[in-house]
Design a protein around this motif. Structure first.
Motif, PDB file in Angstrom:
ATOM      1  N   LYS A 109       0.839  -1.194   0.000  1.00 55.15           N
ATOM      2  CA  LYS A 109       0.000   0.000   0.000  1.00 55.15           C
ATOM      3  C   LYS A 109       0.877   1.248   0.000  1.00 55.15           C
ATOM      4  N   GLU A 110       1.851   1.272   0.906  1.00 50.71           N
ATOM      5  CA  GLU A 110       2.640   2.495   1.063  1.00 50.71           C
ATOM      6  C   GLU A 110       3.573   2.719  -0.121  1.00 50.71           C
ATOM      7  N   MET A 111       4.203   1.653  -0.584  1.00 47.12           N
ATOM      8  CA  MET A 111       5.240   1.848  -1.600  1.00 47.12           C
ATOM      9  C   MET A 111       4.716   1.767  -3.030  1.00 47.12           C
ATOM     10  N   ILE A 112       3.613   1.063  -3.228  1.00 48.44           N
ATOM     11  CA  ILE A 112       3.163   0.901  -4.618  1.00 48.44           C
ATOM     12  C   ILE A 112       1.809   1.564  -4.851  1.00 48.44           C
TER      13      ILE A 112
ATOM     14  N   ASP B 190      12.778  -4.431 -15.914  1.00 48.01           N
ATOM     15  CA  ASP B 190      11.999  -3.431 -15.190  1.00 48.01           C
ATOM     16  C   ASP B 190      10.504  -3.664 -15.365  1.00 48.01           C
ATOM     17  N   LEU B 191      10.139  -4.030 -16.580  1.00 45.46           N
ATOM     18  CA  LEU B 191       8.723  -4.297 -16.829  1.00 45.46           C
ATOM     19  C   LEU B 191       8.239  -5.469 -15.993  1.00 45.46           C
ATOM     20  N   GLY B 192       9.099  -6.475 -15.916  1.00 47.70           N
ATOM     21  CA  GLY B 192       8.752  -7.643 -15.114  1.00 47.70           C
ATOM     22  C   GLY B 192       8.570  -7.259 -13.655  1.00 47.70           C
ATOM     23  N   LYS B 193       9.476  -6.424 -13.154  1.00 44.23           N
ATOM     24  CA  LYS B 193       9.358  -5.976 -11.759  1.00 44.23           C
ATOM     25  C   LYS B 193       8.049  -5.240 -11.559  1.00 44.23           C
ATOM     26  N   MET B 194       7.771  -4.356 -12.488  1.00 46.57           N
ATOM     27  CA  MET B 194       6.550  -3.564 -12.367  1.00 46.57           C
ATOM     28  C   MET B 194       5.334  -4.480 -12.351  1.00 46.57           C
ATOM     29  N   TYR B 195       5.358  -5.455 -13.244  1.00 44.99           N
ATOM     30  CA  TYR B 195       4.235  -6.386 -13.315  1.00 44.99           C
ATOM     31  C   TYR B 195       4.066  -7.118 -11.989  1.00 44.99           C
ATOM     32  N   ASN B 196       5.166  -7.660 -11.475  1.00 44.02           N
ATOM     33  CA  ASN B 196       5.072  -8.461 -10.258  1.00 44.02           C
ATOM     34  C   ASN B 196       4.652  -7.636  -9.047  1.00 44.02           C
ATOM     35  N   LEU B 197       5.119  -6.398  -8.994  1.00 39.46           N
ATOM     36  CA  LEU B 197       4.757  -5.562  -7.848  1.00 39.46           C
ATOM     37  C   LEU B 197       3.331  -5.047  -7.973  1.00 39.46           C
ATOM     38  N   PHE B 198       2.975  -4.606  -9.163  1.00 43.37           N
ATOM     39  CA  PHE B 198       1.632  -4.041  -9.349  1.00 43.37           C
ATOM     40  C   PHE B 198       0.562  -5.116  -9.232  1.00 43.37           C
ATOM     41  N   LYS B 199       0.968  -6.351  -9.520  1.00 43.74           N
ATOM     42  CA  LYS B 199       0.029  -7.458  -9.417  1.00 43.74           C
ATOM     43  C   LYS B 199      -0.522  -7.560  -7.993  1.00 43.74           C
ATOM     44  N   ARG B 200       0.296  -7.120  -7.022  1.00 43.97           N
ATOM     45  CA  ARG B 200      -0.076  -7.290  -5.626  1.00 43.97           C
ATOM     46  C   ARG B 200      -1.113  -6.279  -5.157  1.00 43.97           C
TER      47      ARG B 200
END
Lengths: 732, 446
Positions: free
Chosen positions: A257-260, A286-296
């Motif tokens: 919540k706080e970071m993303i 970077d895209l993969g990171k974004m995907y994995n983090l935003f997925k949450r």
């Protein structure tokens, strides 16, 4: 008897009690109390378990369970008060260690006390519904130690401080941490949650709020994501090391919540490093990171998807509407394919092949490919190019891959019937000129189209292949029947079924007499073997190989079109011919004649004719001679006709009209099919059903459908309902 | 031969026993021996001298110890004639081995292998009301206004009563708690339902019925229990408050009350049975309490009868086929009923208001009824159906309910009630106050 006279006897109950030593209970309890003291003082080695167990048993047996139980509570409470004091005085870092040591002591003591009082635990406690010994010990520890005023807040701040230290990079004693947290969990989940977890989550939220603000000010998107990922993994690891597993979801929620979630929009649209830049620069990691983090986080993926879609549509639109790229169809399609490959790779590598992203990609392509009405023609031209020459030296698998990709683009087309039109034309040219490189590739594409659009779509295309095959056999039969023709010129006829092939206005030119007699022989042969057929010559589509000898005796074999052959053959008898004479002799249509003369007289290296005056264009007053000075380093010379590969504007309009014309019966057929099964249906539903039925071939225009319905009403296939004009009835 | 390292020597009441730590470990951690050998209790002294191990002194009866030691060694319980059972049980309690003893005494319940283990005589006259098996092998027996409680050793505990009112039904909440439903006494708030400690006989809770925010006295009849801790009871209040009450076992509070509708009887029910699969309560009100039989399924979520059956209007020739007990068998989607000639009948649960399909099996019995007949009773356990008739209990098995066993004992007259639980079957006789305990013997040695 009156009530007043009634005497009330008081009968003393007979006391049937074994007289035990009145001090028995007190004395026995003293022994047990002493043992409890010794256990807490680490002095248990001198105790006899059997004696203590037996004494506790006897107390319960002789109904002194109450005394035993209350004595236990008092004694244990007294010890815990002492322990509480010793923990309170522990200074600084020793505080936690002291707490841990005392907890271990208490836990062990509790176990031993429970062993002694096992009989009480089993019989007295369930009967009196009291708290079992073990639970009692934990409750007392909670009340006297963990919830004591001087320890509770200190414990919490110490724990939170240690976590903070670890977050800022210091090394802490994780083992000790784990033991203390374990203790809180042993005391019950409510203790762990109230005394640690809740404040821990609050402090963490505050920490990450500040940190994320700091990061977002000074990092680009990729760096920020990297840092967020590291923090997330740290928290997961922390839970694994010393927190309750149930906390994992809660703390990761806080970080997410706080970071993303709170910075999502800003991250995606970050200047020079946001999502669009990542897509442009193929930053898979970077895209993969974004995907994995935003997925949450909620709506995270839909945000990425939306931004990607709008970017893709924008670039795609530019691509298809770009005037420059429309000039070269092959390049146009190649760029589409490249764009698709690029996003395919991104979705595969960074977005874990997610279905929703694939759908977004497909819908975007469908959107912009159809923005350009010439896309069907271009895709067909691309295939034409590949099948003519592009596939030389390419393995079968690669051919398949290219064809599959083309099919992918084909799927996006809304006007598949337009594609079919063009494809038929291009295929006809390839087949008749014998230019197709690989029969297998041709057939494989047909199969693909068939699986995509059904049997109807390809039946004519397949018919074209069949014609080619039968023609071969027919020619063999013809020459077998006429062995006397072996010495003369060779005629190759391809018999095309009307309807299967693109129709063209048939203007038969005058063939040279040698050829005309040969053709006549073939005609009588063919009509002799097949009854009820009609042959007409398509001289505009043929080719010829002729041998020519020039001025200085140089011999060449010329590969020309039928029209060109007719012109050249005239020069067997004349040295010079004017344009008018040629036109008269051959009756070739003007535009074709001009084109074929141009290709023989004006192209350098292929100028077998000489023209006077020497100009680029053909005039009606020009005169033509055999060019005696013609030379070429090749024996075989191929003289192409100047043809516009891409359709010219009027041709395009014509094709368009033909397509529209072809659609009419299809729409009518669909309307009749639907009405036949439904009998009665209102207008809007008819439109919807028809559109649905036809969408594998083209996107039917509602006004056109309406026109077709009107026409069907006129022809009395349908009628309007007398009550509701919007409802149609089928007339059988 | 190496030195036996795990040898242990006990001195019990002066007699020496030698065994091994592994044998002793069979006792489990939650026993005297488990604690004795725990690391916490420092037994280093003994371990330091492996050859002259010190013996552990235990101040208990050596004969009983010998029996229990053999139990740990072999898993079999053999009680010699010189050891009184009661004494042995007491010793087992001391060592924390009661569970071992109990599971060695009788095996898992199987209606076709039952053996009569004991007959227990009480001091009350005959005419018992009900017997109910407890979850751990004990039972309780209701006579008039008293309930006698027996533990698994068949030791009698202090009897329990609810203001000396006539007891209508009893039920075990768990091994510690017994529920009693009793008649109310006119003009007083006595009777109703009470929860008692099975070991001490203390009243722990009295259940109330509230109508219009007023606590009313009532007569509680048949009891039923559901696995989600609900208690059901048929209730009769003074001002026509007849119906089924529902209470929470944990809080003891009334949760619900379904009033009976005119022409249908719920408050006088003879039997309540909770059906797990359909989430319904079976309520059976039978002849001769009423002139006709009424069986229905109540759904408390909808507060209505979702299924019902009655013999009102059935042909008169059926007076020999009056339903005397009913039990729902959810696996077969049917309700099994029995008449006074021990005929079994089946009603389809899927059809509302269907008829009884009688299987006329035992016409032979007709005409030789005993002087004082008892109404037959039914019970279902692990797919076996039990039906009591006169002085014997029949066991039926399989999809067609074939008669596979008969439990019979001539002493005490007809069986007026029986109950299965704690791997035992208890049968209460009507003429004498005696009940039989049937157990499945442990499996043979080989």
């Amino acid at each position: 008897m009156s009530n007043q006279k009634k005497r009330s006897f008081q009968i003393e109950a007979f006391k049937h009690r074994v007289v035990v030593d009145p001090k028995y209970a007190e004395r026995t309890w003293k022994i047990i109390e002493h043992a409890i003291h010794e256990i807490y003082n680490h002095n248990a080695s001198g105790l006899s378990f059997e004696e203590l167990y037996r004494n506790a048993y006897n107390m319960v047996l002789h109904k002194f369970g109450d005394k035993l139980y209350s004595g236990l509570v008092t004694t244990m409470s007294a010890h815990l008060k002492e322990i509480s004091k010793s923990i309170e005085v522990a200074q600084g870092a020793l505080f936690l260690e002291e707490l841990n040591r005392k907890w271990n002591d208490h836990h062990k003591a509790l176990q031993m006390i429970r062993d002694i009082l096992m009989y009480m635990d089993r019989t007295y406690i369930p009967n009196t519904r009291k708290t079992p010994v073990h639970e009692l010990g934990l409750n007392l520890w909670r009340d006297y130690i963990i919830h004591s005023g001087k320890i509770q807040s200190r414990l919490l701040s110490t724990l939170l401080e240690l976590v903070h230290k670890e977050r800022t990079g210091e090394v802490i004693d994780r083992g000790l941490m784990r033991n203390i947290i374990k203790m809180l969990m042993d005391l019950g989940s409510s203790v762990y949650q109230e005394d640690f977890e809740k404040p821990f989550l609050e402090v963490s939220a505050e920490f990450y709020k500040v940190e994320s603000q700091k990061f977002i000010e000074c990092c680009d998107c990729g760096d920020y994501l990297k840092k967020a990922e590291i923090r997330l993994n740290e928290e997961i690891e922390r839970v694994a090391h010393y927190l309750d597993v149930k906390s994992e979801a809660k703390i990761t929620n806080v970080v997410e919540k706080e970071m993303i979630a709170n910075h999502m929009t800003r991250l995606v649209h970050m200047e020079n490093s946001g999502l669009v830049n990542m897509l442009l620069d193929d930053k898979y990691e970077d895209l993969g990171k974004m995907y994995n983090l935003f997925k949450r986080v909620p709506n995270g993926l839909s945000m990425i998807r939306d931004v990607m879609t709008s970017h893709l549509r924008e670039t795609g639109k530019q691509l298809v509407t770009d005037v420059e790229s429309s000039k070269d169809p092959v390049e146009f399609v190649q760029r589409l394919l490249d764009e698709r490959d690029k996003y395919d790779k991104i979705i595969c590598q960074a977005f874990s092949n997610s279905k929703t992203f694939q759908n977004a990609l497909n819908s975007s392509f469908e959107y912009f490919i159809n923005l350009n009405s010439r896309s069907p023609e271009f895709i067909s031209l691309f295939v034409d190019d590949k099948l003519r020459k592009g596939l030389k030296g390419v393995t079968e698998e690669d051919v398949e891959i290219i064809l599959d990709k083309v099919m992918m683009l084909f799927r996006y087309l809304r006007e598949k019937d337009v594609f079919e039109k063009y494809y038929k034309q291009h295929l006809a040219k390839r087949l008749l000129s014998g230019k197709t490189v690989c029969d297998d590739a041709e057939r494989s594409l047909i199969v693909k189209l068939k699986t995509e659009c059904g049997y109807q779509f390809t039946s004519k295309l397949e018919g074209m292949f069949t014609d080619m095959k039968t023609s071969e056999d027919t020619m063999q039969g013809f020459y077998a029947n006429h062995p006397e023709l072996a010495d003369g010129p060779t005629l190759v006829v391809q018999v095309l079924t009307t309807g299967s092939w693109p129709t063209q206005a048939t203007v038969t030119c005058n063939l040279p007499t040698e050829m005309a007699t040969l053709c006549e022989k073939f005609r009588s042969h063919y009509l002799g073997t097949h009854t009820g057929r009609r042959l007409s010559w398509q001289t505009n589509m043929g080719t010829a190989d002729i041998k020519a000898t020039f001025g200085k005796g140089q011999k060449h074999e010329l590969n020309v079109s039928t029209y060109q052959m007719c012109v050249l053959m005239l020069f067997n008898n004349y040295d010079m011919l004017s344009y008018k004479e040629i036109e008269q002799a051959t009756e070739i249509p003007t535009s074709d004649l001009k084109r074929c003369l141009q290709s023989m007289a004006c192209v350098k290296g292929k100028n077998v004719l000489r023209k006077e005056p020497m100009s680029k264009d053909i005039g009606t007053d020009d005169a033509f001679f055999v060019n005696d000075k013609f030379t070429s380093k090749f024996y075989k010379v191929k003289i192409g006709t100047v043809v516009a590969q891409k359709e010219s504007e009027p041709e395009k309009l014509e094709t368009r009209q033909r397509v529209e014309e072809d659609r009419k019966p299809q729409i009518e057929a669909a309307v009749v099919r639907i009405m036949k099964s439904r009998r009665v249906l209102d207008h809007n539903n008819v439109i919807a059903e028809v559109t649905k039925q036809l969408q594998s071939r083209f996107l039917a225009n509602p006004t056109e459908i309406k026109k077709r319905i009107e026409s069907l009403i006129e022809r009395e296939f349908l009628e309007r309902d007398s009550a509701d004009r919007k409802v149609y009835r089928y007339l059988a | 031969m190496g030195i036996q390292k795990d040898m242990v020597k006990f001195n019990v009441g002066g007699r020496i026993f030698q065994t091994t730590a592994t044998t002793i470990a069979n006792a489990g951690r939650d026993s005297f021996f488990g604690a004795l050998f725990d690391d916490n209790w420092d037994l280093r002294q003994q371990q330091q001298q492996p050859n002259s191990r010190q013996e552990f002194f235990i101040d208990r009866n050596p004969d009983c110890f010998a029996v229990l030691l053999d139990l740990l060694r072999t898993g079999d319980l053999y009680i010699p004639s010189n050891v009184p059972e009661r004494l042995l049980y007491r010793e087992a309690m001391f060592y924390g081995l009661t569970d071992h003893v109990r599971s060695a005494k009788w095996g898992p319940f199987d209606g076709n292998r039952l053996k009569l283990s004991r007959s227990v005589t009480g001091r009350a006259p005959g005419d018992g009301t009900a017997i109910r098996a407890g979850p751990d092998g004990g039972c309780c027996v209701a006579h008039g206004s008293m309930v006698h409680v027996f533990d698994w050793m068949l030791e009698e505990h202090p009897p329990i009563n609810l203001d000396y009112q006539r007891v209508n039904d009893i039920g075990w909440i768990n091994a510690e708690n017994v529920l009693i439903s009793a008649c109310e006494r006119l003009g007083k708030g006595d009777g109703g339902m009470g929860l008692f400690s099975s070991s001490t006989g203390d009243l722990r809770h009295k259940f109330n019925v509230v109508h219009d925010n007023q606590i009313k006295s009532f007569t509680a009849g048949a009891l039923g229990f559901s696995p989600d801790y609900k208690i059901f009871a048929s209730c009769k209040g003074r001002s026509n408050e007849y119906g089924i009450g529902v209470w929470d076992q944990v809080t003891g509070k009334q949760m619900d009350f379904v009033y009976e509708s005119p022409g249908w009887y719920l408050g006088d029910a003879d039997k309540l049975q909770w059906l797990n699969g359909s989430n319904c309560l079976l309520v059976a009100t039978l002849f001769p309490r009423k002139d006709n039989c009424y069986i229905s399924l109540l759904d408390f979520r909808e507060k209505r009868m979702v299924w019902s059956w009655s013999d009102i209007g059935a042909p008169l020739t059926i007076d020999e086929k009056r339903v005397r007990d009913a039990i729902a068998m959810e696996e077969c989607n049917s309700i099994c009923v029995v008449n006074e000639y021990d005929d079994l009948g089946f009603i389809d649960l899927r059809i509302n208001g269907g008829s009884v399909r009688w299987s006329s099996r035992s016409r032979l019995l007709k005409g030789k009824l005993p002087d004082e007949p008892c109404y037959p009773k039914l019970a279902l356990h692990n797919g076996q159906l039990f039906s009591s008739m006169n002085d014997c209990i029949s066991v039926f098995c399989g999809p067609d309910w074939v008669l596979t066993s008969r439990l019979r004992r001539s002493y005490g007259g007809s069986i007026c009630n029986f109950s299965i639980g704690g791997d035992r079957l208890f049968a209460l006789h009507s003429e004498e106050n005696v009940f039989d305990v049937w157990e499945t013997p442990p499996l043979p040695v080989i």
